[in-house]
Motif scaffolding. Structure first.
Motif, PDB file in Angstrom:
ATOM      1  N   MET A   1       0.830  -1.190   0.000  1.00 10.47           N
ATOM      2  CA  MET A   1       0.000   0.000   0.000  1.00 10.47           C
ATOM      3  C   MET A   1       0.874   1.254   0.000  1.00 10.47           C
ATOM      4  SD  MET A   1      -3.021   1.291  -0.042  1.00 10.47           S
ATOM      5  CE  MET A   1      -3.950  -0.218   0.182  1.00 10.47           C
ATOM      6  N   ARG A   2       0.677   2.127  -0.993  1.00 12.67           N
ATOM      7  CA  ARG A   2       1.479   3.338  -1.109  1.00 12.67           C
ATOM      8  C   ARG A   2       0.830   4.506  -0.374  1.00 12.67           C
ATOM      9  NH1 ARG A   2       3.922   3.745  -7.244  1.00 12.67           N
ATOM     10  NH2 ARG A   2       4.906   1.678  -7.298  1.00 12.67           N
ATOM     11  N   LEU A   3       1.683   5.420   0.082  1.00 12.56           N
ATOM     12  CA  LEU A   3       1.185   6.630   0.699  1.00 12.56           C
ATOM     13  C   LEU A   3       0.567   7.529  -0.364  1.00 12.56           C
ATOM     14  CD1 LEU A   3       4.122   7.618   3.075  1.00 12.56           C
ATOM     15  CD2 LEU A   3       1.871   6.808   3.773  1.00 12.56           C
ATOM     16  N   PRO A   4      -0.653   8.035  -0.147  1.00 12.18           N
ATOM     17  CA  PRO A   4      -1.257   8.924  -1.138  1.00 12.18           C
ATOM     18  C   PRO A   4      -0.691  10.335  -1.031  1.00 12.18           C
ATOM     19  CG  PRO A   4      -2.749   8.635   0.713  1.00 12.18           C
ATOM     20  CD  PRO A   4      -1.552   7.744   0.983  1.00 12.18           C
ATOM     21  N   ILE A   5      -0.457  10.945  -2.186  1.00 10.25           N
ATOM     22  CA  ILE A   5      -0.150  12.377  -2.265  1.00 10.25           C
ATOM     23  C   ILE A   5      -1.296  13.018  -3.029  1.00 10.25           C
ATOM     24  CG2 ILE A   5       1.430  14.154  -3.083  1.00 10.25           C
ATOM     25  CD1 ILE A   5       3.667  12.113  -3.033  1.00 10.25           C
ATOM     26  N   LEU A   6      -2.157  13.725  -2.320  1.00 12.98           N
ATOM     27  CA  LEU A   6      -3.268  14.416  -2.966  1.00 12.98           C
ATOM     28  C   LEU A   6      -2.775  15.758  -3.491  1.00 12.98           C
ATOM     29  CD1 LEU A   6      -6.162  13.791  -0.417  1.00 12.98           C
ATOM     30  CD2 LEU A   6      -5.516  12.420  -2.407  1.00 12.98           C
ATOM     31  N   PHE A   7      -3.146  16.085  -4.728  1.00 12.46           N
ATOM     32  CA  PHE A   7      -2.780  17.412  -5.232  1.00 12.46           C
ATOM     33  C   PHE A   7      -3.986  18.064  -5.893  1.00 12.46           C
ATOM     34  CE2 PHE A   7      -2.311  15.095  -9.169  1.00 12.46           C
ATOM     35  CZ  PHE A   7      -2.455  16.021 -10.206  1.00 12.46           C
ATOM     36  N   ASN A   8      -4.079  19.374  -5.691  1.00 15.58           N
ATOM     37  CA  ASN A   8      -5.173  20.164  -6.235  1.00 15.58           C
ATOM     38  C   ASN A   8      -4.677  20.853  -7.502  1.00 15.58           C
ATOM     39  OD1 ASN A   8      -7.272  21.855  -6.813  1.00 15.58           O
ATOM     40  ND2 ASN A   8      -7.272  22.926  -4.846  1.00 15.58           N
ATOM     41  N   PRO A   9      -5.110  20.419  -8.679  1.00 16.31           N
ATOM     42  CA  PRO A   9      -4.623  21.040  -9.917  1.00 16.31           C
ATOM     43  C   PRO A   9      -4.970  22.519 -10.015  1.00 16.31           C
ATOM     44  CG  PRO A   9      -5.729  18.949 -10.375  1.00 16.31           C
ATOM     45  CD  PRO A   9      -6.024  19.292  -8.940  1.00 16.31           C
ATOM     46  N   ALA A  10      -5.977  22.987  -9.254  1.00 16.93           N
ATOM     47  CA  ALA A  10      -6.415  24.373  -9.369  1.00 16.93           C
ATOM     48  C   ALA A  10      -5.661  25.323  -8.452  1.00 16.93           C
ATOM     49  CB  ALA A  10      -7.916  24.465  -9.060  1.00 16.93           C
ATOM     50  N   SER A  11      -4.872  24.812  -7.499  1.00 14.47           N
ATOM     51  CA  SER A  11      -4.188  25.709  -6.570  1.00 14.47           C
ATOM     52  C   SER A  11      -2.849  26.138  -7.133  1.00 14.47           C
ATOM     53  CB  SER A  11      -3.991  25.030  -5.210  1.00 14.47           C
ATOM     54  OG  SER A  11      -3.089  23.961  -5.314  1.00 14.47           O
ATOM     55  N   GLY A  12      -2.373  27.285  -6.673  1.00 10.10           N
ATOM     56  CA  GLY A  12      -1.093  27.789  -7.129  1.00 10.10           C
ATOM     57  C   GLY A  12      -1.195  28.535  -8.438  1.00 10.10           C
ATOM     58  N   THR A  13      -0.061  28.986  -8.943  1.00  9.82           N
ATOM     59  CA  THR A  13      -0.020  29.811 -10.154  1.00  9.82           C
ATOM     60  C   THR A  13       0.555  29.069 -11.354  1.00  9.82           C
ATOM     61  OG1 THR A  13       2.141  30.650  -9.453  1.00  9.82           O
ATOM     62  CG2 THR A  13       0.205  31.936  -8.818  1.00  9.82           C
ATOM     63  N   THR A  14       1.097  27.880 -11.149  1.00  9.34           N
ATOM     64  CA  THR A  14       1.654  27.096 -12.255  1.00  9.34           C
ATOM     65  C   THR A  14       1.084  25.681 -12.214  1.00  9.34           C
ATOM     66  OG1 THR A  14       3.565  26.449 -10.896  1.00  9.34           O
ATOM     67  CG2 THR A  14       3.813  28.412 -12.284  1.00  9.34           C
ATOM     68  N   PRO A  15       0.968  25.030 -13.374  1.00  4.74           N
ATOM     69  CA  PRO A  15       0.441  23.659 -13.393  1.00  4.74           C
ATOM     70  C   PRO A  15       1.333  22.710 -12.589  1.00  4.74           C
ATOM     71  CG  PRO A  15       0.481  24.607 -15.605  1.00  4.74           C
ATOM     72  CD  PRO A  15       1.247  25.542 -14.729  1.00  4.74           C
ATOM     73  N   LYS A  16       0.705  21.725 -11.979  1.00  2.00           N
ATOM     74  CA  LYS A  16       1.451  20.733 -11.200  1.00  2.00           C
ATOM     75  C   LYS A  16       1.741  19.508 -12.062  1.00  2.00           C
ATOM     76  CE  LYS A  16      -0.245  22.174  -6.703  1.00  2.00           C
ATOM     77  NZ  LYS A  16      -0.854  23.417  -7.229  1.00  2.00           N
ATOM     78  N   ASP A  17       2.979  19.067 -12.041  1.00  3.84           N
ATOM     79  CA  ASP A  17       3.435  17.925 -12.830  1.00  3.84           C
ATOM     80  C   ASP A  17       3.844  16.813 -11.872  1.00  3.84           C
ATOM     81  OD1 ASP A  17       4.623  16.071 -14.443  1.00  3.84           O
ATOM     82  OD2 ASP A  17       6.001  17.464 -15.425  1.00  3.84           O
ATOM     83  N   PRO A  18       2.995  15.804 -11.679  1.00  2.00           N
ATOM     84  CA  PRO A  18       3.344  14.726 -10.748  1.00  2.00           C
ATOM     85  C   PRO A  18       4.654  14.033 -11.104  1.00  2.00           C
ATOM     86  CG  PRO A  18       1.014  14.637 -11.288  1.00  2.00           C
ATOM     87  CD  PRO A  18       1.623  15.658 -12.196  1.00  2.00           C
TER      88      PRO A  18
END
Length: 315
Positions: A1-18
């Protein structure tokens, strides 16, 4: 079981690249985590359960608003796992206060090598927050900022400037249990204490007022430098409305950790009931909440589980 990393694509000023987040990690750390997109309506239950089964923290990559919602969800479930915050917003006030690296991949690596801290959990009328809540000018800015189409420091500065010209102070009435401030090495504070021994510092009026569990707002503003999230207290801080002159001579000192300025006044409380002359907007960790003219501030000592890096100064 892996630890989840939740990310909000709408937060911040630049796109998030997993992929960019995980690429710098060694394989043994990459294999421990799984990056999952997330957002409203903020159903954290599956991710909390996954983190619990993986025997690790719930990692959240986003801004102060996303992290606030995650903290609230964990509080409502009795904090079954700690919360680990990866900077991904436009201000990142919480992670700055915890001394987490601001580069997301570096922050993630340090968090995966990190430790747990039991932080105090403050509440405004029973609603929890982890970093700061406030009213007056700063809450008006938070409400205005939430309605703007853009994010980032430029949008925040625009909202600030618009309201700075017109916002008026409000009178305050307190019922509070005060606590002493920690000793200071600053010469100005020692002189002030010598001339006003034992004087109550609770303000009778405020233009902007906050209650801080950690020292920093977003964008690196040190609103409450003496705030300690493990002391069972809240730091209150007022900001005086800057003039054009003090905007350039005093305001920059707010962005220095050891900067002293006449614009900021501080004190410490264990609890308080606050009455305002008129209903005003409030915020929790920068998230707008309803107007009120009465507020109850409480602190539950060491009630929240936070996952931090080795750079965090608190144990």
């Amino acid at each position: 079981m892996r630890l989840p990393i939740l990310f909000n694509p709408a937060s911040g000023t630049t796109p998030k690249d997993p992929d960019a987040l995980l690429r710098p990690l060694p394989k043994n750390l990459r294999d421990r985590v799984e990056v999952l997109p997330f957002g409203p309506p903020w159903d954290f239950e599956p991710a909390i359960d996954q983190a619990r089964r993986a025997e690790g923290p719930l990692l959240v990559w986003g801004g102060d608003g996303t992290i606030h919602h995650a903290a609230r969800a964990l509080f409502e479930r009795g904090c079954p796992v700690p919360l680990g915050a990866i900077p991904g917003g436009s201000g990142n006030g919480l992670v700055r206060g915890l001394r987490t690296p601001l580069e997301p991949a570096g922050a993630l690596r340090r968090l995966l090598e990190g430790r747990e801290v039991r932080m105090d959990l403050p509440c405004l009328d029973g609603a929890p927050f982890v970093n700061v809540c406030g009213t007056g000018f700063e809450a008006a800015v938070a409400h205005r900022f939430a309605g703007l189409p853009g994010r980032g420091f430029a949008a925040y500065a625009r909202a600030t400037l618009e309201l700075w010209r017109t916002w008026k102070p409000t009178t305050l009435a307190w019922e509070a249990e005060e606590a002493p401030m920690p000793p200071s090495d600053g010469r100005i504070e020692r002189i002030r204490a010598a001339f006003h021994p034992g004087a109550s510092k609770l303000p009778e009026a405020a233009w902007s007022l906050c209650f801080a569990n950690l020292p920093t707002y977003g964008s690196g503003l040190w609103i409450a430098p003496y705030a300690d999230p493990t002391d069972g207290c809240l730091q209150w801080a007022t900001l005086a409305r800057p003039t054009w002159l003090t905007l350039f001579t005093e305001a920059p000192r707010l962005f220095q950790e050891g900067g002293h300025t006449a614009l900021r006044h501080e004190g410490r409380i264990r609890r308080a009931t606050l009455r305002l002359e008129r209903p005003l907007p409030w915020h929790l960790d920068g998230e707008p909440v309803a107007e009120r003219d009465r507020a109850e501030l409480t602190v539950e000592p060491r009630a929240f589980r936070m996952w931090v890096t080795g750079g965090c100064p608190w144990q």
